[in-house]
Design a protein around this motif. Structure first.
Motif, PDB file in Angstrom:
ATOM      1  N   PRO A 143      39.469  30.289  41.717  1.00  0.00           N
ATOM      2  CA  PRO A 143      40.627  30.836  42.444  1.00  0.00           C
ATOM      3  C   PRO A 143      41.286  32.022  41.759  1.00  0.00           C
ATOM      4  N   ALA A 144      41.480  31.949  40.458  1.00  0.00           N
ATOM      5  CA  ALA A 144      42.195  33.009  39.748  1.00  0.00           C
ATOM      6  C   ALA A 144      41.455  34.340  39.776  1.00  0.00           C
ATOM      7  N   GLU A 145      40.148  34.337  40.132  1.00  0.00           N
ATOM      8  CA  GLU A 145      39.358  35.562  40.162  1.00  0.00           C
ATOM      9  C   GLU A 145      39.280  36.179  41.547  1.00  0.00           C
ATOM     10  N   LEU A 146      39.899  35.569  42.550  1.00  0.00           N
ATOM     11  CA  LEU A 146      39.904  36.128  43.899  1.00  0.00           C
ATOM     12  C   LEU A 146      40.805  37.358  43.942  1.00  0.00           C
ATOM     13  N   LEU A 147      40.406  38.345  44.740  1.00  0.00           N
ATOM     14  CA  LEU A 147      41.108  39.626  44.831  1.00  0.00           C
ATOM     15  C   LEU A 147      41.434  40.144  43.426  1.00  0.00           C
ATOM     16  N   PRO A 148      40.412  40.478  42.628  1.00  0.00           N
ATOM     17  CA  PRO A 148      40.633  40.782  41.210  1.00  0.00           C
ATOM     18  C   PRO A 148      41.317  42.114  40.921  1.00  0.00           C
ATOM     19  N   ASP A 149      41.368  43.021  41.903  1.00  0.00           N
ATOM     20  CA  ASP A 149      42.011  44.307  41.671  1.00  0.00           C
ATOM     21  C   ASP A 149      43.428  44.080  41.139  1.00  0.00           C
ATOM     22  N   PRO A 150      43.732  44.550  39.924  1.00  0.00           N
ATOM     23  CA  PRO A 150      45.053  44.261  39.338  1.00  0.00           C
ATOM     24  C   PRO A 150      46.217  44.810  40.141  1.00  0.00           C
ATOM     25  N   VAL A 151      45.969  45.853  40.939  1.00  0.00           N
ATOM     26  CA  VAL A 151      47.046  46.410  41.766  1.00  0.00           C
ATOM     27  C   VAL A 151      47.431  45.444  42.875  1.00  0.00           C
ATOM     28  N   HIS A 152      46.427  44.779  43.457  1.00  0.00           N
ATOM     29  CA  HIS A 152      46.680  43.938  44.622  1.00  0.00           C
ATOM     30  C   HIS A 152      46.656  42.443  44.323  1.00  0.00           C
TER      31      HIS A 152
END
Length: 367
Positions: free
Chosen positions: A166-175
């Protein structure tokens, strides 16, 4: 557990330790969902409880994650098919959100549109199997978060099969912060179980195994006219170009021949097309040709993501695909700064026969 072991034996393999642990957890989930009680040799299912405040919490869901080809979907499919539960649903990520968009539009103007759409689509569902769960787009992330909140509020037990924790979903740090509340929901209501055995079952597919429609296509490298002809395909001429109307706008096709549609990679994936477009096109055409796949690099990130979504749709729908690229899939999709989920795309493209190889099958595909 015996069910999973027998199913694996029929499929020609034995459960590895990782699959065995996941199967054991799925077995416990099935028992919690059905609350089986034997009476005179019969298995009864407890009817779904009346929805009212303060009723018992639902069975805790399961988040099966791990590398591609390790058997997550096989385990979940086997579990779902055997689950003796009336109010169960299996939905594919892309298909569900196409229906969710449409349902939300019917409730436009209502502040509870997302909840009403989920209620419309799932009704009395007690258990939801969400196949191929993944998050790439920030807009999608917000929508997924609303759906997850609604599922929790409706006390629906969820099974998901993503490639990342779960913590790696949508990994882009901006979003990524946009999805943090949804990650908290997932970790709070699902047990996170890794399925990461040593064997990639897709790569080790047995010769002669039954193939889906998708696998009856092929990969051509580099996609010469002679290679296409050997596959039973005639390269389109300029006069065959056609604009297809999809969701109110035009998408250029190199050719349309009955059930077959031919696209150029850049015209389809380097333009702002969407997964909803691919789903609509897959409804209309059962055989696809996509030519001109290049070696993708950092400047092709958006095109690579669209391509990954396209392959997901075609593979899951069983659409026959002939793909032409200038290098093997792993090389075309091996550039830096590309989306994380491209390893799943490479794995799925590995299901296509390599029609550039001398020993490759040359089954005619029709023109």
């Amino acid at each position: 557990m015996e069910m999973f072991e027998l199913a694996a034996q029929r499929a020609g393999f034995a459960l590895d330790s990782s699959q065995f642990a996941a199967a054991r957890r799925l077995t416990a989930l099935g028992e919690a969902l059905t609350r089986r009680r034997r009476l005179l040799g019969r298995v009864r299912e407890v009817p779904p409880p009346v929805r009212r405040p303060g009723r018992a919490a639902p069975a805790r869901g399961l988040y099966l994650w791990g590398p591609v080809g390790r058997g997550k979907s096989w385990l979940a499919d086997t579990f779902y098919e055997s689950l003796e539960l009336r109010h169960k649903h299996r939905v594919h990520f892309h298909e569900f959100f196409r229906e969710f968009h449409t349902a939300c539009a019917r409730h436009r103007g209502d502040r509870a549109a997302a909840d009403l759409a989920v209620a419309e689509l799932l009704g009395d569902c007690r258990f939801l199997y969400f196949d191929e769960f993944h998050v790439h787009d920030p807009g999608d992330a917000m929508m997924i978060g609303r759906v997850l909140r609604s599922l929790v509020d409706r006390r629906i037990t969820l099974l998901a099969t993503p490639n990342y924790r779960p913590a790696e979903l949508l990994p882009d740090p901006v979003h990524h912060p946009l999805f943090a509340p949804a990650i908290t929901l997932l970790e709070g209501h699902l047990d996170v179980v890794e399925v990461a055995g040593p064997r990639d079952h897709r790569a080790a597919r047995r010769p002669g195994a039954a193939r889906t429609g998708f696998e009856r296509g092929g990969f051509l490298r580099p996609g010469t006219e002679e290679q296409f002809a050997a596959a039973g395909l005639r390269v389109p001429g300029p006069a065959e170009r056609e604009s297809l109307t999809v969701r109110g706008r035009g998408i250029a096709a190199r050719a349309v021949r009955g059930d077959l549609v031919w696209f150029d990679f850049h015209e389809l994936c380097s333009t702002p097309t969407s997964t909803l477009d691919y789903l609509d096109l897959a409804d209309r055409f059962g055989s696809w040709v996509l030519s001109g796949l290049p070696r993708l690099g950092p400047g092709h990130r958006d095109a690579a993501q669209r391509f990954a979504n396209l392959v997901d749709v075609l593979c899951d729908r069983g659409v026959r695909l002939h793909l032409a690229g200038e290098a093997p899939p792993a090389e075309c999709l091996g550039g830096g700064a590309l989306p994380l989920d491209l390893d799943r795309t490479v794995s799925r493209l590995g299901l296509l026969p390599d029609l550039a190889a001398p020993e490759a099958s040359r089954t005619p595909a029709g023109a």
